[in-house]
Design a protein around this motif. Structure first.
Motif, PDB file in Angstrom:
ATOM      1  N   ILE A 159     -42.941  44.297  12.589  1.00 27.90           N
ATOM      2  CA  ILE A 159     -41.503  44.043  12.701  1.00 27.90           C
ATOM      3  C   ILE A 159     -41.021  44.841  13.898  1.00 27.90           C
ATOM      4  N   GLU A 160     -40.388  44.166  14.847  1.00 25.14           N
ATOM      5  CA  GLU A 160     -39.981  44.914  16.036  1.00 25.14           C
ATOM      6  C   GLU A 160     -38.548  44.626  16.446  1.00 25.14           C
ATOM      7  N   GLU A 161     -38.038  45.505  17.273  1.00 23.32           N
ATOM      8  CA  GLU A 161     -36.663  45.330  17.760  1.00 23.32           C
ATOM      9  C   GLU A 161     -36.610  44.119  18.673  1.00 23.32           C
ATOM     10  N   CYS A 162     -35.462  43.516  18.722  1.00 19.14           N
ATOM     11  CA  CYS A 162     -35.289  42.350  19.579  1.00 19.14           C
ATOM     12  C   CYS A 162     -34.887  42.818  20.977  1.00 19.14           C
ATOM     13  N   LEU A 163     -35.623  42.373  21.960  1.00 17.13           N
ATOM     14  CA  LEU A 163     -35.310  42.750  23.338  1.00 17.13           C
ATOM     15  C   LEU A 163     -34.407  41.697  23.962  1.00 17.13           C
ATOM     16  N   VAL A 164     -33.520  42.170  24.808  1.00 15.13           N
ATOM     17  CA  VAL A 164     -32.572  41.246  25.437  1.00 15.13           C
ATOM     18  C   VAL A 164     -32.780  41.279  26.945  1.00 15.13           C
ATOM     19  N   GLU A 167     -34.263  38.662  30.525  1.00 16.22           N
ATOM     20  CA  GLU A 167     -34.873  37.406  30.948  1.00 16.22           C
ATOM     21  C   GLU A 167     -36.395  37.562  30.925  1.00 16.22           C
ATOM     22  N   GLU A 168     -37.086  36.490  30.508  1.00 13.19           N
ATOM     23  CA  GLU A 168     -38.540  36.576  30.385  1.00 13.19           C
ATOM     24  C   GLU A 168     -39.242  36.191  31.678  1.00 13.19           C
ATOM     25  N   ALA A 169     -40.419  36.762  31.888  1.00 12.61           N
ATOM     26  CA  ALA A 169     -41.261  36.372  33.018  1.00 12.61           C
ATOM     27  C   ALA A 169     -42.722  36.580  32.638  1.00 12.61           C
ATOM     28  N   GLY A 224     -46.705  32.272  15.279  1.00 11.16           N
ATOM     29  CA  GLY A 224     -46.654  33.491  14.469  1.00 11.16           C
ATOM     30  C   GLY A 224     -45.546  34.454  14.827  1.00 11.16           C
ATOM     31  N   VAL A 225     -44.541  34.007  15.563  1.00  7.42           N
ATOM     32  CA  VAL A 225     -43.434  34.895  15.927  1.00  7.42           C
ATOM     33  C   VAL A 225     -42.128  34.269  15.472  1.00  7.42           C
ATOM     34  N   ARG A 226     -41.271  35.058  14.818  1.00  5.41           N
ATOM     35  CA  ARG A 226     -39.964  34.528  14.427  1.00  5.41           C
ATOM     36  C   ARG A 226     -38.893  35.562  14.759  1.00  5.41           C
ATOM     37  N   VAL A 227     -37.923  35.131  15.513  1.00  6.42           N
ATOM     38  CA  VAL A 227     -36.758  35.984  15.768  1.00  6.42           C
ATOM     39  C   VAL A 227     -35.800  35.711  14.614  1.00  6.42           C
ATOM     40  N   CYS A 228     -35.572  36.722  13.757  1.00 11.57           N
ATOM     41  CA  CYS A 228     -34.825  36.494  12.517  1.00 11.57           C
ATOM     42  C   CYS A 228     -33.397  37.023  12.628  1.00 11.57           C
ATOM     43  N   HIS A 287     -40.913  28.169  29.817  1.00 18.80           N
ATOM     44  CA  HIS A 287     -39.764  27.711  29.017  1.00 18.80           C
ATOM     45  C   HIS A 287     -40.294  27.414  27.627  1.00 18.80           C
ATOM     46  N   LYS A 288     -40.133  28.379  26.727  1.00 19.91           N
ATOM     47  CA  LYS A 288     -40.811  28.285  25.422  1.00 19.91           C
ATOM     48  C   LYS A 288     -40.099  27.399  24.412  1.00 19.91           C
ATOM     49  N   ALA A 289     -38.774  27.351  24.501  1.00 22.08           N
ATOM     50  CA  ALA A 289     -38.039  26.576  23.501  1.00 22.08           C
ATOM     51  C   ALA A 289     -38.212  25.086  23.787  1.00 22.08           C
ATOM     52  N   THR A 307     -42.438  48.842  25.679  1.00 25.35           N
ATOM     53  CA  THR A 307     -42.470  47.669  24.805  1.00 25.35           C
ATOM     54  C   THR A 307     -41.446  47.871  23.698  1.00 25.35           C
ATOM     55  N   ALA A 308     -41.224  46.853  22.873  1.00 25.08           N
ATOM     56  CA  ALA A 308     -40.257  46.982  21.784  1.00 25.08           C
ATOM     57  C   ALA A 308     -40.760  47.977  20.739  1.00 25.08           C
ATOM     58  N   ASP A 309     -39.853  48.781  20.178  1.00 25.94           N
ATOM     59  CA  ASP A 309     -40.220  49.649  19.049  1.00 25.94           C
ATOM     60  C   ASP A 309     -40.628  48.778  17.878  1.00 25.94           C
ATOM     61  N   VAL A 343     -42.952  44.920  27.651  1.00 27.70           N
ATOM     62  CA  VAL A 343     -43.957  43.924  27.288  1.00 27.70           C
ATOM     63  C   VAL A 343     -43.611  43.280  25.943  1.00 27.70           C
ATOM     64  N   LEU A 344     -43.506  41.953  25.934  1.00 29.42           N
ATOM     65  CA  LEU A 344     -43.338  41.208  24.682  1.00 29.42           C
ATOM     66  C   LEU A 344     -44.694  40.993  24.036  1.00 29.42           C
ATOM     67  N   GLU A 345     -45.663  40.647  24.873  1.00 27.15           N
ATOM     68  CA  GLU A 345     -47.019  40.415  24.367  1.00 27.15           C
ATOM     69  C   GLU A 345     -47.994  40.432  25.527  1.00 27.15           C
ATOM     70  N   PHE A 346     -49.255  40.737  25.186  1.00 26.25           N
ATOM     71  CA  PHE A 346     -50.320  40.553  26.163  1.00 26.25           C
ATOM     72  C   PHE A 346     -51.127  39.336  25.768  1.00 26.25           C
ATOM     73  N   ILE A 385     -33.987  40.905  14.225  1.00 22.56           N
ATOM     74  CA  ILE A 385     -35.281  41.580  14.331  1.00 22.56           C
ATOM     75  C   ILE A 385     -36.350  40.515  14.530  1.00 22.56           C
ATOM     76  N   VAL A 386     -37.462  40.947  15.087  1.00 19.23           N
ATOM     77  CA  VAL A 386     -38.534  40.004  15.408  1.00 19.23           C
ATOM     78  C   VAL A 386     -39.730  40.315  14.520  1.00 19.23           C
ATOM     79  N   ILE A 387     -40.230  39.292  13.850  1.00 21.15           N
ATOM     80  CA  ILE A 387     -41.381  39.485  12.968  1.00 21.15           C
ATOM     81  C   ILE A 387     -42.559  38.695  13.522  1.00 21.15           C
ATOM     82  N   LYS A 388     -43.729  39.350  13.574  1.00 16.87           N
ATOM     83  CA  LYS A 388     -44.899  38.705  14.177  1.00 16.87           C
ATOM     84  C   LYS A 388     -46.120  38.852  13.281  1.00 16.87           C
ATOM     85  N   ALA A 389     -46.856  37.760  13.119  1.00 16.05           N
ATOM     86  CA  ALA A 389     -48.162  37.848  12.466  1.00 16.05           C
ATOM     87  C   ALA A 389     -49.087  38.603  13.416  1.00 16.05           C
TER      88      ALA A 389
HETATM   89  P1  AMP Z   1     -44.947  35.679  21.794  1.00 16.12           P
HETATM   90  O1  AMP Z   1     -45.773  34.623  21.120  1.00 16.12           O
HETATM   91  O2  AMP Z   1     -45.219  37.086  21.367  1.00 16.12           O
HETATM   92  O3  AMP Z   1     -44.842  35.468  23.294  1.00 16.12           O
HETATM   93  O4  AMP Z   1     -43.462  35.386  21.331  1.00 16.12           O
HETATM   94  C1  AMP Z   1     -42.893  34.122  21.484  1.00 16.12           C
HETATM   95  C2  AMP Z   1     -41.508  34.265  22.000  1.00 16.12           C
HETATM   96  O5  AMP Z   1     -40.721  35.002  21.057  1.00 16.12           O
HETATM   97  C3  AMP Z   1     -41.395  35.067  23.296  1.00 16.12           C
HETATM   98  O6  AMP Z   1     -41.654  34.299  24.425  1.00 16.12           O
HETATM   99  C4  AMP Z   1     -39.967  35.534  23.217  1.00 16.12           C
HETATM  100  O7  AMP Z   1     -39.107  34.487  23.614  1.00 16.12           O
HETATM  101  C5  AMP Z   1     -39.768  35.785  21.747  1.00 16.12           C
HETATM  102  N1  AMP Z   1     -39.986  37.222  21.439  1.00 16.12           N
HETATM  103  C6  AMP Z   1     -41.132  37.824  21.066  1.00 16.12           C
HETATM  104  N2  AMP Z   1     -40.956  39.142  20.881  1.00 16.12           N
HETATM  105  C7  AMP Z   1     -39.646  39.377  21.123  1.00 16.12           C
HETATM  106  C8  AMP Z   1     -38.823  40.561  21.113  1.00 16.12           C
HETATM  107  N3  AMP Z   1     -39.296  41.744  20.751  1.00 16.12           N
HETATM  108  N4  AMP Z   1     -37.525  40.418  21.443  1.00 16.12           N
HETATM  109  C9  AMP Z   1     -37.012  39.217  21.785  1.00 16.12           C
HETATM  110  N5  AMP Z   1     -37.717  38.084  21.810  1.00 16.12           N
HETATM  111  C10 AMP Z   1     -39.030  38.147  21.493  1.00 16.12           C
END
Ligand code: AMP
Ligand code: GLY
Length: 459
Positions: free
Chosen positions: A214-219, A221-223, A182-186, A243-245, A117-119, A311-314, A170-174
């Protein structure tokens, strides 16, 4: 068998629709449901978080299996309450639902289980978080991963400096549940400081934002991988991609999901094996070791990076809208799958059968979504005569008002179609979309295109 589905979105309509096809199921209820579930099942006017009323209903109606859709029901312990009442329910306990309910809990599980997962680092104190962001950012852009980080005040974790020259956000998450917001890619220091403030002191997400990651941004493709789990046995469903956007080409604000398709070429058989071995199995083991045995849907939101899946999230429930195309393709009786998991007998279930045709789900939304949206408009074109054997319009934010169906939510419909190939599935889905109208209705036009680009590049 009598079944109760809890929830009111597109995912729940798909669950209701699929469960009602089981020869074993005599009656399906949905609480509270929407206009679509009202056609395929009987709606019951009980909120998804009114646990006492749900238990009382299930007892009175002698429900044989309950399937909660939303995380909100799970994190408040609907499974614990049903089990205590001697009722059969599919899903994780409150303790196990923390895997979605708390991002720091999920990170600890992943760290202990060595799941990629992201650091990350966590903060509860605004000043410490700000110092960290400024230190890392160094004047505007996040270019400074080569400089030593003073992680004063971080409560746990470190972010490795993997690439000294690469500028990355960087990615900040509540920490807690924030309805997908609650997630912002900053990309700038300013943005990071502003979002951190909104979480920690601005009360934007209430208690859910009183701690941040606060976590590293992963680069990559999502699945999405949805796996059915009964505590010990894991059965992954076919992979899908959300397709989240909000807008085409992944532009615009984050949403709950504007469309999905299944299967996705991002996950081939070898990748699926890797995910099972490196993510699903260790997570289920670690949950058991923790005393929070997991059963229900283990949903791994993944980034497929150059280093492999991370893993971005469970989540601890079916994805929405991923469930719509996934269930459209599932040929096995869904009741058997969920009931076996609920009673801990998943091991006895034969291999799942899938329709080889791909499925595409296009979400139609209300004007204004994901911000404030307009509702109450009559929806035209839902007539069954517009349907075919291979299309289904799943309702999400709809309500019946007198003789009409009106839009009552941000995401309104999930128009889903099977096709001989992905192009055909996409075409059929959009043809069905064209026949549906209400004031302000809109959708993305490029659902599943990522798969087509990928297939073409690989050919
Ligand atoms: P989440 O609600 O955790 O799924 O995050 C929403 C969206 O933010 C994800 O579907 C990703 O597109 C993006 N995201 C979350 N964490 C990261 C990460 N560490 N690196 C890059 N994108 C992320
Ligand atoms: N489609 C994203 C989710 O269900 O969380």
């Amino acid at each position: 068998m009598k079944v109760l589905v809890i929830g009111q979105g597109g995912r729940e309509h798909a669950l209701v629709w699929k469960l009602s096809q089981s020869p074993k199921v005599t009656k399906v209820y949905c609480a509270p449901g929407n206009a679509g579930t009202g056609e395929d099942a009987e709606n019951v006017d009980i909120s998804e978080t009114d646990v006492d009323a749900l238990v009382a209903f299930a007892r009175r109606e002698k429900i044989d299996l309950t399937v909660p859709g939303p995380e909100a029901s799970l994190v408040i312990g609907v499974v614990d309450a049903f089990r205590k009442a001697g009722l059969t329910i599919f899903g994780p306990t409150k303790a196990a639902a923390a895997l979605e309910g708390s991002k720091t809990f999920a990170k600890q599980i992943m760290r202990n289980a060595k799941v990629p997962t992201a650091d990350y680092v966590t903060f509860e104190d605004l000043r410490a978080a700000n110092d960290y962001i400024r230190e890392r950012c160094g004047g505007g852009r996040f270019a400074s991963a080569d400089r030593p980080l003073q992680i004063g005040g971080a409560q746990e974790g470190t972010i490795r400096k993997t690439n000294p020259t690469w500028e990355q956000p960087i990615v900040i998450k509540a920490d807690g549940l924030a309805a997908g917001k609650g997630v912002r890619v900053c990309h700038t220091e300013e943005e990071a400081l502003e979002f951190t403030r909104a979480c920690l002191v601005g009360n934007s997400f209430g208690k859910a934002g009183s701690r941040i990651i606060i976590e590293e941004c992963l680069v990559g493709e999502e699945a999405s991988i949805l796996a059915i789990v009964d505590g010990k046995t894991i059965i992954p469903l076919e992979a899908s991609q959300d397709h989240k956007a909000a807008y085409d080409d992944d532009r615009g604000p984050n949403t709950g999901g504007m469309g999905a398709y299944c299967p996705t070429p991002v996950i081939d058989e070898a990748m699926m094996d890797e995910i099972t071995q490196s993510v699903l199995i260790p997570t289920v083991h670690e949950m058991k070791r923790k005393g929070a045995t997991f059963s229900g849907v283990l949903y791994a939101g993944l980034m497929i990076t150059r280093q492999g899946p991370k893993v971005l999230e469970f989540n601890v429930r079916f994805g929405d809208p991923e469930t719509q195309p996934v269930l459209m393709r599932l040929k096995t009786d869904l009741f058997d799958v969920l009931y076996s998991a609920a009673i801990g007998k998943l091991r006895e279930l034969p291999d799942l059968e899938w329709d080889p045709r791909p499925a595409v789900c296009v979400v139609m939304a209300s004007r204004g979504y994901p911000g404030e949206y307009e509702k109450g408009f009559p929806i035209r074109g839902l007539e069954k005569s517009n349907d075919s054997e291979s299309t289904k319009v799943f309702h999400a934010g709809t309500k019946r008002k007198d003789d009409q169906v009106i839009n009552s939510g941000g995401r309104v419909l999930g128009v889903t179609a099977l096709g001989q190939n992905l192009d055909q599935a996409k075409l059929s889905a959009y043809e069905r979309v064209k026949k549906i109208r209400w004031e302000g209705a809109w959708c993305r036009k490029d659902i599943s295109d990522k798969a087509r680009t990928r297939v073409k590049t690989e050919e």
